[in-house]
Every structure is written in C-alpha cells, then in structure tokens.
Write a protein that holds these residues in place. Sequence first.
Motif, PDB file in Angstrom:
ATOM      1  N   ALA A  93     -67.939 -27.228  25.348  1.00 48.90           N
ATOM      2  CA  ALA A  93     -66.761 -26.221  25.772  1.00 48.90           C
ATOM      3  C   ALA A  93     -66.549 -25.114  24.798  1.00 48.90           C
ATOM      4  O   ALA A  93     -66.689 -25.361  23.534  1.00 48.90           O
ATOM      5  CB  ALA A  93     -65.523 -26.895  26.276  1.00 48.90           C
ATOM      6  N   ARG A  94     -66.041 -24.186  25.231  1.00 45.52           N
ATOM      7  CA  ARG A  94     -65.801 -22.823  24.301  1.00 45.52           C
ATOM      8  C   ARG A  94     -64.699 -22.098  24.625  1.00 45.52           C
ATOM      9  O   ARG A  94     -64.409 -22.081  25.805  1.00 45.52           O
ATOM     10  CB  ARG A  94     -66.974 -22.012  24.277  1.00 45.52           C
ATOM     11  CG  ARG A  94     -67.074 -20.638  23.147  1.00 45.52           C
ATOM     12  CD  ARG A  94     -68.003 -19.815  23.556  1.00 45.52           C
ATOM     13  NE  ARG A  94     -68.133 -19.087  24.741  1.00 45.52           N
ATOM     14  CZ  ARG A  94     -68.706 -17.983  24.933  1.00 45.52           C
ATOM     15  NH1 ARG A  94     -69.400 -17.319  24.185  1.00 45.52           N
ATOM     16  NH2 ARG A  94     -68.400 -17.323  26.120  1.00 45.52           N
ATOM     17  N   LEU A  95     -63.956 -21.354  23.429  1.00 42.35           N
ATOM     18  CA  LEU A  95     -62.644 -20.456  23.848  1.00 42.35           C
ATOM     19  C   LEU A  95     -62.841 -19.429  22.928  1.00 42.35           C
ATOM     20  O   LEU A  95     -63.505 -19.606  21.566  1.00 42.35           O
ATOM     21  CB  LEU A  95     -61.395 -21.407  23.177  1.00 42.35           C
ATOM     22  CG  LEU A  95     -60.946 -22.394  24.026  1.00 42.35           C
ATOM     23  CD1 LEU A  95     -59.595 -22.945  23.526  1.00 42.35           C
ATOM     24  CD2 LEU A  95     -60.348 -21.924  25.282  1.00 42.35           C
ATOM     25  N   VAL A  96     -62.644 -18.322  23.527  1.00 38.95           N
ATOM     26  CA  VAL A  96     -63.052 -17.191  22.677  1.00 38.95           C
ATOM     27  C   VAL A  96     -61.375 -16.674  22.470  1.00 38.95           C
ATOM     28  O   VAL A  96     -60.745 -16.438  23.245  1.00 38.95           O
ATOM     29  CB  VAL A  96     -63.550 -15.865  23.524  1.00 38.95           C
ATOM     30  CG1 VAL A  96     -63.554 -14.500  22.643  1.00 38.95           C
ATOM     31  CG2 VAL A  96     -64.866 -16.694  23.973  1.00 38.95           C
ATOM     32  N   VAL A  97     -60.977 -16.453  21.017  1.00 39.57           N
ATOM     33  CA  VAL A  97     -59.807 -16.279  20.492  1.00 39.57           C
ATOM     34  C   VAL A  97     -59.981 -14.441  20.212  1.00 39.57           C
ATOM     35  O   VAL A  97     -60.515 -14.561  19.120  1.00 39.57           O
ATOM     36  CB  VAL A  97     -59.257 -17.053  19.523  1.00 39.57           C
ATOM     37  CG1 VAL A  97     -57.974 -16.598  18.877  1.00 39.57           C
ATOM     38  CG2 VAL A  97     -59.321 -18.551  19.782  1.00 39.57           C
ATOM     39  N   GLY A  98     -59.405 -13.922  20.581  1.00 40.15           N
ATOM     40  CA  GLY A  98     -59.071 -12.505  20.068  1.00 40.15           C
ATOM     41  C   GLY A  98     -57.950 -12.382  19.283  1.00 40.15           C
ATOM     42  O   GLY A  98     -57.043 -12.658  19.277  1.00 40.15           O
ATOM     43  N   PHE A  99     -58.256 -11.280  18.054  1.00 38.99           N
ATOM     44  CA  PHE A  99     -57.213 -11.037  17.141  1.00 38.99           C
ATOM     45  C   PHE A  99     -57.170  -9.636  16.967  1.00 38.99           C
ATOM     46  O   PHE A  99     -58.229  -9.020  16.608  1.00 38.99           O
ATOM     47  CB  PHE A  99     -57.408 -12.133  16.078  1.00 38.99           C
ATOM     48  CG  PHE A  99     -58.633 -11.672  15.199  1.00 38.99           C
ATOM     49  CD1 PHE A  99     -58.487 -10.977  14.136  1.00 38.99           C
ATOM     50  CD2 PHE A  99     -59.708 -12.324  15.635  1.00 38.99           C
ATOM     51  CE1 PHE A  99     -59.955 -10.409  13.360  1.00 38.99           C
ATOM     52  CE2 PHE A  99     -60.870 -11.878  14.879  1.00 38.99           C
ATOM     53  CZ  PHE A  99     -61.124 -11.224  13.794  1.00 38.99           C
ATOM     54  N   ALA A 100     -55.786  -9.184  16.522  1.00 42.16           N
ATOM     55  CA  ALA A 100     -55.623  -7.819  16.222  1.00 42.16           C
ATOM     56  C   ALA A 100     -55.925  -7.482  14.706  1.00 42.16           C
ATOM     57  O   ALA A 100     -55.786  -8.500  13.946  1.00 42.16           O
ATOM     58  CB  ALA A 100     -54.032  -7.454  16.589  1.00 42.16           C
ATOM     59  N   PRO A 101     -56.040  -6.166  14.515  1.00 42.75           N
ATOM     60  CA  PRO A 101     -56.501  -6.040  13.028  1.00 42.75           C
ATOM     61  C   PRO A 101     -55.378  -6.561  12.128  1.00 42.75           C
ATOM     62  O   PRO A 101     -54.240  -6.238  12.360  1.00 42.75           O
ATOM     63  CB  PRO A 101     -56.622  -4.386  13.130  1.00 42.75           C
ATOM     64  CG  PRO A 101     -56.687  -4.001  14.335  1.00 42.75           C
ATOM     65  CD  PRO A 101     -56.271  -5.166  15.385  1.00 42.75           C
ATOM     66  N   GLY A 102     -55.937  -6.950  10.881  1.00 42.64           N
ATOM     67  CA  GLY A 102     -55.117  -7.430   9.970  1.00 42.64           C
ATOM     68  C   GLY A 102     -54.324  -8.901  10.095  1.00 42.64           C
ATOM     69  O   GLY A 102     -54.169  -9.429   9.047  1.00 42.64           O
TER      70      GLY A 102
END
Length: 270
Positions: free
Chosen positions: A91-100
């Motif tokens: 199973a996989r989760l994609v975690v997006g993150f903002a710059p910095g």
Amino acid sequence: MDLDLRKLRYFTAVAQHEHFGRAARQLHIAQPVLSRQIRALEEELGCALLVRTTRSVRLTPAGRQLYEDAPGVLAAAQAATRRVHGAARTARLVVGFAPGLSVSPAVRAFTRTHPDIEIELLHLNWYEKGEALRDGRADVGFLRHPFDAEGIHTIPVGSEPKVVCLPTTHPLASRRRLTLAALDGETILDFQARRTATVEEKLELVAVGQGIALLPRSIARSYSRPDLVHRPVTDVPPTEICLAVLEARRDGHVNDFLTTAAHALAEHHA
C-alpha cells in the motif's frame, strides 16, 4: 470472440506506417510473422482490415473503425494492468508538501508503526496546493494557508512568522527586525505586483532589485543565498500550517497518517 491485444497492437503499427516492413522494424519482429498475425486477426474478426498492394497498405472501412477504436481499447487494458499491479504492491500514500516545509518528522513517525506502507513525497508549487489533492496526485498535503479549501478537511499543526527578503545592498538590510511601516514605498512582490511561478523566480527578482518579498520564514531559510538577507517583520500575522485531505479520503491508512502526522508536526512546530 475475444480481441487479441497483441494482434491489435500489431495492426495499429501497420495502420500508422501504412507499410508492413516499417511496422515490423518498429515492433522488432519479422515481417512474415507480422503478416501472419494480421491475417489471423482478420480471420478472427471475419472481415478485411487492410487492402494490400506491392508498395503499401491502406485501411478498409472496417480497418478505419478498428484503428479509431484501438487507442481506447489499448489504453483501458494498460490502465487495468497498472491497477492490478498496484493492488498487488505494498500500500502507498502520496504526501504533498509546500516549499520550505519539512514533512520528514511525520513520515519517520508513521513508518515506525506502519513499515508496510510506502510513502511517496511530492513537492508542490504555491499555485497547486489544493489542486494536487483534488486531482488525485496527493493523498495528504502538508500546506500553508491560504489556499482554496473547498471540499478539503484541514488539521492545524502550527504557524510560522513571516520575514522580508531583501538584497544585501538594500538600506534596510542592516536592521535586525522591521515593521510594515518601514516597508512603505517598497515594491512588494506579491500576486498583484508580479506573478511568479516558483520561489526561485521570486527570489531572483529580489536579488536583481525589482522588489522585496514577504515570505514564511521556512521558505527564506530553505532558499537562502549569499546575495539576500531575511529579516523578521514584527507586525505581520504568522502563516498557519496544516495537514489537508479531501473529505472523501478520510479513511484507512490516510486517517492513520493524519493522526500520527498531526502529533509529530505539532511538536516540531511548537
């Protein structure tokens, strides 16, 4: 009658090239083998697909119809194969993150208790924070307000002050901290003054003297450079930081990640 996908791919190559020899070279098979496969496909369908001459081939009406339908059939088959393989993988989760922002404390804490879940990280530009959740590229976001949060559940995890980025040669660069009043008359590079696609582009404009920029402190630190300085602005409200997820995605491993990440990130930004 079941449509043979391999023969369909062979037929598509012949139709594209209008030539058996060129299609065979593209497919890395012998031309007689390709000819036999197309003949077999015509026999299976019960109709002629190609009109053959000594120099080239052209499509019959039935061939044109199959050629139009083939991309959708092949794409659907490929998508189904990817989904099957994806279900068979961990199973996989994609975690997006903002710059910095650094999501690593949350990922480390989560993987300690969920070692079987694969975490993929996705760097997000300032203009795509909520959209990455809506279009499915990210399951969870580690973001800064403001952004379009319609249909998105957010969990506050802290805040950070804003700083002003200046060229090292700017008269205000020698001060330890500033107020908004001290910035009167300065060109502040925001959405209204100058639209920029990336943080790097905005900082480059600051460096060449086209304005100054108010940024969250973590961005200024992450993108530090010798020709710029950043100074606290004491009377600007801090930037709120949150975890974000589509309301419809609050289930299973996503909820587990949110619980763990909220605790880890709140401690990190305390």
